[in-house]
Motif scaffolding. Sequence first.
Motif, PDB file in Angstrom:
ATOM      1  N   GLU A 248       0.822  -1.207   0.000  1.00 50.37           N
ATOM      2  CA  GLU A 248       0.000   0.000   0.000  1.00 50.37           C
ATOM      3  C   GLU A 248       0.857   1.258   0.000  1.00 50.37           C
ATOM      4  O   GLU A 248       0.498   2.266  -0.620  1.00 50.37           O
ATOM      5  CB  GLU A 248      -0.941   0.005   1.205  1.00 50.37           C
TER       6      GLU A 248
ATOM      7  N   ARG B 174       1.886   1.792  -3.599  1.00 53.19           N
ATOM      8  CA  ARG B 174       0.740   2.243  -4.396  1.00 53.19           C
ATOM      9  C   ARG B 174       0.440   3.725  -4.114  1.00 53.19           C
ATOM     10  O   ARG B 174       0.161   4.495  -5.038  1.00 53.19           O
ATOM     11  CB  ARG B 174      -0.489   1.381  -4.095  1.00 53.19           C
ATOM     12  N   THR B 175       0.539   4.123  -2.853  1.00 56.49           N
ATOM     13  CA  THR B 175       0.287   5.524  -2.502  1.00 56.49           C
ATOM     14  C   THR B 175       1.331   6.440  -3.121  1.00 56.49           C
ATOM     15  O   THR B 175       1.012   7.510  -3.656  1.00 56.49           O
ATOM     16  CB  THR B 175       0.291   5.684  -0.971  1.00 56.49           C
TER      17      THR B 175
ATOM     18  N   ARG C 207       0.785   6.599  -6.975  1.00 55.13           N
ATOM     19  CA  ARG C 207      -0.411   7.391  -7.282  1.00 55.13           C
ATOM     20  C   ARG C 207      -0.100   8.888  -7.178  1.00 55.13           C
ATOM     21  O   ARG C 207      -0.496   9.692  -8.029  1.00 55.13           O
ATOM     22  CB  ARG C 207      -1.548   6.998  -6.338  1.00 55.13           C
ATOM     23  N   ARG C 208       0.647   9.246  -6.163  1.00 55.37           N
ATOM     24  CA  ARG C 208       1.014  10.655  -5.962  1.00 55.37           C
ATOM     25  C   ARG C 208       1.934  11.127  -7.096  1.00 55.37           C
ATOM     26  O   ARG C 208       1.771  12.241  -7.616  1.00 55.37           O
ATOM     27  CB  ARG C 208       1.728  10.775  -4.616  1.00 55.37           C
TER      28      ARG C 208
ATOM     29  N   ARG D  57       2.031   9.990 -10.066  1.00 57.71           N
ATOM     30  CA  ARG D  57       1.244  10.065 -11.299  1.00 57.71           C
ATOM     31  C   ARG D  57       0.461  11.367 -11.379  1.00 57.71           C
ATOM     32  O   ARG D  57       0.315  11.969 -12.453  1.00 57.71           O
ATOM     33  CB  ARG D  57       0.286   8.877 -11.355  1.00 57.71           C
ATOM     34  N   ASP D  58      -0.010  11.811 -10.237  1.00 56.32           N
ATOM     35  CA  ASP D  58      -0.950  12.931 -10.214  1.00 56.32           C
ATOM     36  C   ASP D  58      -0.306  14.297 -10.050  1.00 56.32           C
ATOM     37  O   ASP D  58      -0.970  15.317 -10.243  1.00 56.32           O
ATOM     38  CB  ASP D  58      -1.975  12.720  -9.093  1.00 56.32           C
TER      39      ASP D  58
ATOM     40  N   PRO E 141       6.644   7.905 -11.964  1.00 57.03           N
ATOM     41  CA  PRO E 141       6.393   6.523 -11.540  1.00 57.03           C
ATOM     42  C   PRO E 141       7.425   5.545 -12.084  1.00 57.03           C
ATOM     43  O   PRO E 141       7.880   4.647 -11.370  1.00 57.03           O
ATOM     44  CB  PRO E 141       4.993   6.245 -12.104  1.00 57.03           C
TER      45      PRO E 141
ATOM     46  N   GLU F  18       0.226   1.940 -14.059  1.00 50.22           N
ATOM     47  CA  GLU F  18      -1.145   2.433 -14.207  1.00 50.22           C
ATOM     48  C   GLU F  18      -2.140   1.284 -14.151  1.00 50.22           C
ATOM     49  O   GLU F  18      -3.205   1.384 -13.531  1.00 50.22           O
ATOM     50  CB  GLU F  18      -1.281   3.181 -15.531  1.00 50.22           C
TER      51      GLU F  18
ATOM     52  N   LEU G 242      -2.518   0.207 -10.535  1.00 56.61           N
ATOM     53  CA  LEU G 242      -3.326   1.136  -9.748  1.00 56.61           C
ATOM     54  C   LEU G 242      -4.805   1.040 -10.091  1.00 56.61           C
ATOM     55  O   LEU G 242      -5.676   1.332  -9.252  1.00 56.61           O
ATOM     56  CB  LEU G 242      -2.839   2.566  -9.966  1.00 56.61           C
TER      57      LEU G 242
END
Length: 436
Positions: free
Chosen positions: A204, A207-208, A211-212, A214-215, A228, A319, A322
């Motif tokens: 996790e 993944r966190t 995700r961060r 990516r965004d 990423p 991606e 996720l």
Amino acid sequence: MTVHRQPGTVITDHTFAVPLDHSSPDGERIDVYAREVVAAGRERESLPWLLYLQGGPGFGSPRPLGRDGWLPRALDDFRVLLLDQRGTGRSTPATRQTLPTRGDAAAQAHYLSYFRADSIVRDCEFIRRQLLGEDARWSVLGQSFGGFCAVTYLSSAPEGLREVFVTGGLPGLDVTAEAVYRAAYPRIERKNAGHYARYPEDVETVRTIVRRLRDEAVSLPGGGRLTPEAFQSLGLMLGTGTGSHTLHYLLEYAFVTGPSGPVFSDSFLSQVQQHLSFAANPLYAVLHESVYGQGSVSPHGTGWAAEAVRGEFPRFDAERALAGDAPVLFTGESIHPWMFTSDPALAPLRETAELVARREKWPDLYDTRQLAANEIPVAAAIYHDDMYVDTAHSLATARAVRGLRTWVTDEFEHDGLRVSGGRVLDRLIRLARGEL
């Protein structure tokens, strides 16, 4: 020559002016540096020589701190020569700062075509004749890519060799770069599985983080972009004995809470920068896939083999991971074109790297007929499920080299020589000499 004393050792610096192109011995010369190490009190003894060839490509030889690592075992028998392979360490450097003196990207790529194992071996022979004399032989210890060089040495200049020890570095003799990575991705996935089984909470966390990344745009302290894909390449650590633990501890520092909520900590970004930057070893990135280039095997060059093959393994798509509940997988020892955009140390070499990747008809590195007729004692440590060098490829090569003796072990990972306190080297010496 400069001489230094460290605890238990005497160290002598050597610099040799070698031909850039050994087929043109009267042409341009570059410097190759080597550090001689001998046990204190034995410096005047007539000891046999052991040449150490470092892994890489693109890394200088280790800097000894007295009698550390595998050196104590080596110094029992040998006078050791730690070679900074051309372009590395104190040898004439090849970096973003120095390569522009060669001219444009095409000139730089041509210059770097002389920095593979075949040229390194010819440097070794040049140095051997100067240090030992024309007819004297030395022993060679090759770690990882250094082992690749040792097999090239056995192929092209066995007359200079007394015995050869290889650790984690028996290359595929007729294997394309694509085949290397096609075999590598499943091994890397197994290392990921082992890591996440050991540290399930990291699933996790990773993944966190991804995700961060990516965004939002995240910059490293050195100015590079942490994407990423760049974060996933931290999986290079998973191929060493303590790499999984090191990666876990790194992830522990990922976030701190600021006025606006969780942010990436400076400590985390600083450590990631240290792991991802190629500033200290740019040749590793530029030349990495070319070490597999052989005209008889891949006449059209190596391309960006790791990038091309990655699409065959969709589980490494962050991606996609996720979008479901799968863990994000780290990648391993692979070089990708985006690295020459995201890393400031590589960005000036992007066009040069592209030309190296497109270069065709690399000279062959291995002579299978010579290896089949080999008369030099050779012993090789093959690490079971080595993340960096495929075990099946290594075993096939072991069968192709006459008289080669293997030690296949799962006691160590790829860094067994460095972390074993001399045990790996001792076993190889005894194997090569018929004591086991």
